[in-house]
Design a protein around this motif. Structure first.
Motif, PDB file in Angstrom:
ATOM      1  N   VAL A 377       0.840  -1.192   0.000  1.00 54.94           N
ATOM      2  CA  VAL A 377       0.000   0.000   0.000  1.00 54.94           C
ATOM      3  C   VAL A 377       0.879   1.248   0.000  1.00 54.94           C
ATOM      4  O   VAL A 377       1.841   1.343   0.765  1.00 54.94           O
ATOM      5  N   TRP A 379       0.905   4.234   1.431  1.00 56.74           N
ATOM      6  CA  TRP A 379       0.161   4.823   2.537  1.00 56.74           C
ATOM      7  C   TRP A 379       0.022   6.340   2.406  1.00 56.74           C
ATOM      8  O   TRP A 379      -1.035   6.899   2.696  1.00 56.74           O
ATOM      9  N   THR A 385      -5.694   6.562   3.026  1.00 59.36           N
ATOM     10  CA  THR A 385      -4.652   5.757   3.657  1.00 59.36           C
ATOM     11  C   THR A 385      -3.696   6.633   4.471  1.00 59.36           C
ATOM     12  O   THR A 385      -3.202   6.208   5.518  1.00 59.36           O
TER      13      THR A 385
END
Length: 532
Positions: A377, A379, A385
């Protein structure tokens, strides 16, 4: 039987059990006189400088403060004021005065391009228009200062090669300098002036480029490190009419408001220069905050996220801290001291170090989070996120504080109440919900409000973790994780140009919002006093 006559016990004199009063009061009296003398002498020494700078408000404040200090501490009366006066002075100096100053700045257009006064801006415009003629007189130049070599103020120490006469030039004009020491045609020493070295002159080139010495029919400007020239300008400033006239074209330029700034503008709307100056704009910055569609949308969106961030930060840290405190408050748990010490480690490490480490943990390619979870991911690449990362990081930083607070509050709850609830048939969760938790909220509620106010302005977490991002290409001013405080600081010191006046208006609104929210929270916490 022998009768005994009762006699009163001999009384001891006060000197037999107490030291003389004078022996104890003399050192204290000398210390008091010394402190009062230092305070008075300090204000007396500051008075000439404040008068010269025309800072009348500070002058009145300092002298009123001296009179209060003398009146309170020079006598044995007004004992409560001896303790209240220092706190009141600190409150005014570090809370009231900054708020007043910020509000004053919010009523101006102060920022990049508007830091100078109108007089200074006019002098810069006139100085920039000075041109050198082929036969313009030149002077041997030595640059000096009456202050700091790096900050000035600067002066030109000039020597006319034809006559050898020395003079000093400042932005106020040119004056003779008969006491100067002239060596090889250059001034090498002058009373009250510190000469700059060539390296220092080069470092101050930006400030020296704006320095012009007005003389009749022109101005003196720097030409290299060791020379200056007498140039001429077609611009003439009329101080009474506050206008500038170009004598070559006959065009007159007058101060005209354009947006939130004033410029010298001709009758047909042409600016003489892009140089503006600081001016009062009233409530224009506040009107802009509530009427500009783009700024209003940014402000409302950031305000909503600020509320969410502060609420979730307090709720998550308090919940985790409470659970851990209850678990480790059970006598059946062994090694309580060891576990508590380990849980306090995040609180013991400076937050800026932890935030920099966590910034690396969230790295997409090499971060610990993705390595442990097997995710990939980005982030900090998406707004959602990034906000999750911020909340989880702040949870790590904040739960030890709540753990300490709740542990202390739990140990203050009488065991009799818990035992009585058990005898009445209340189970563990029911006893916690009806007895422990209400009693726990009474001492911790004010701390929760303080924690909310802290996270409402938690600049460090945002700045060190995400920098306020992610940003969109069409709006580089407001980021996806920006709080109001980080948004305000970016407005004030951002790469797109400082807007101190508008940033101060946002700061005042932020101060009011924080105060209102805190007041409402404190009012709600008063209801907890009725739980017992």
């Amino acid at each position: 039987m022998v009768s005994q006559q009762l006699r009163p016990a001999p009384q001891e004199s006060p000197a037999s059990y107490a030291a003389p009063r004078g022996s104890r009061s003399v050192p204290v009296l000398l210390l008091k006189v010394l402190v009062l003398a230092v305070v008075i002498s300090t204000v007396v020494s500051l008075t000439p400088a404040l008068v010269a700078a025309e800072r009348w408000g500070f002058l009145v404040f300092f002298w009123v403060l001296v009179l209060l200090v003398v009146a309170v501490y020079a006598t044995r009366r007004a004992i409560p004021l001896k303790y209240l006066l220092p706190g009141a002075v600190l409150l005014f100096s570090f809370v009231v005065y900054p708020v007043i100053s910020t509000f004053q700045v919010s009523l101006t257009n102060l920022g990049d391009g508007t830091r100078a006064t109108r007089e200074e801006a006019t002098a810069q415009i006139l100085g920039a228009s000075v041109v050198q003629a082929p036969d313009a007189p030149r002077y041997n130049l030595s640059v000096a200062t009456t202050g700091s070599p790096s900050a000035g103020p600067y002066a030109f120490l000039l020597v006319d090669p034809a006559t050898g006469e020395a003079s000093v030039g400042t932005d106020e004009g040119l004056e003779p300098l008969p006491d100067a020491t002239v060596t090889d045609g250059f001034v090498t020493a002058a009373d009250g002036y510190e000469l700059l070295t060539p390296v220092q002159v080069n470092d101050a080139s930006a400030q020296l480029a704006d320095l012009t010495v007005p003389v009749d029919g022109g101005a003196v400007r720097q030409l290299g490190i060791r020379q200056a020239f007498l140039g001429s300008t077609p611009l003439v400033h009329d101080e009474d009419a506050e206008t500038i006239t170009n004598t070559d074209t006959g065009v007159v330029y007058a101060p005209t408001l354009q947006g939130d700034r004033e410029y010298y503008v001709s009758a047909d709307g042409q600016r003489l220069s892009d140089q503006s100056w600081a001016a009062d704009v009233g409530l224009a910055n506040y009107v802009r905050a509530f009427t500009d569609a783009r700024i209003l949308s940014d402000f409302l969106g950031i305000f909503g996220w600020t509320l969410v961030f502060a609420t979730l930060s307090v709720a998550t840290t308090f919940a985790l801290g409470t659970v851990l405190a209850i678990v480790l408050n059970d006598r059946r748990v062994r090694g309580q001291k060891v576990y508590r010490s380990i849980l306090l480690l995040p609180y013991a490490i400076p937050s800026f170090i932890s935030l920099l480490l966590w910034s690396g943990f969230w790295n997409t390619d090499f971060g610990l989070i993705n390595d442990l979870t097997g995710l990939s991911v980005n982030w900090f690449g998406g707004e959602t996120t990034a906000k999750v990362a911020v909340i989880l990081t702040n949870l790590w930083l904040g739960f030890p504080y709540m753990f300490l607070v709740v542990t202390g509050a739990l140990q203050a709850i009488p065991e009799d109440l818990k035992e009585a609830a058990g005898l009445d048939g209340a189970g563990g969760f029911t006893g916690f919900r009806t007895i422990t938790f209400p009693l726990l909220l009474i001492p911790t509620a004010p701390l929760l409000v303080a924690s909310f106010a802290f996270n409402f302005n938690n600049f460090n977490t945002i700045f060190l973790l995400t920098g306020g991002g992610p940003f969109t290409p069409d709006n580089p001013t407001a980021g996806g994780t920006d709080l109001l405080i980080s948004y305000t600081i970016r407005l004030a010191f951002g790469a797109s140009g400082a807007q101190f006046g508008f940033a101060s208006a946002i700061a005042v609104l932020l101060f009011v919002l924080t105060g209102v929210v805190a007041a409402l929270q404190f009012r709600l916490t008063r209801r907890l006093e009725d739980v017992i």
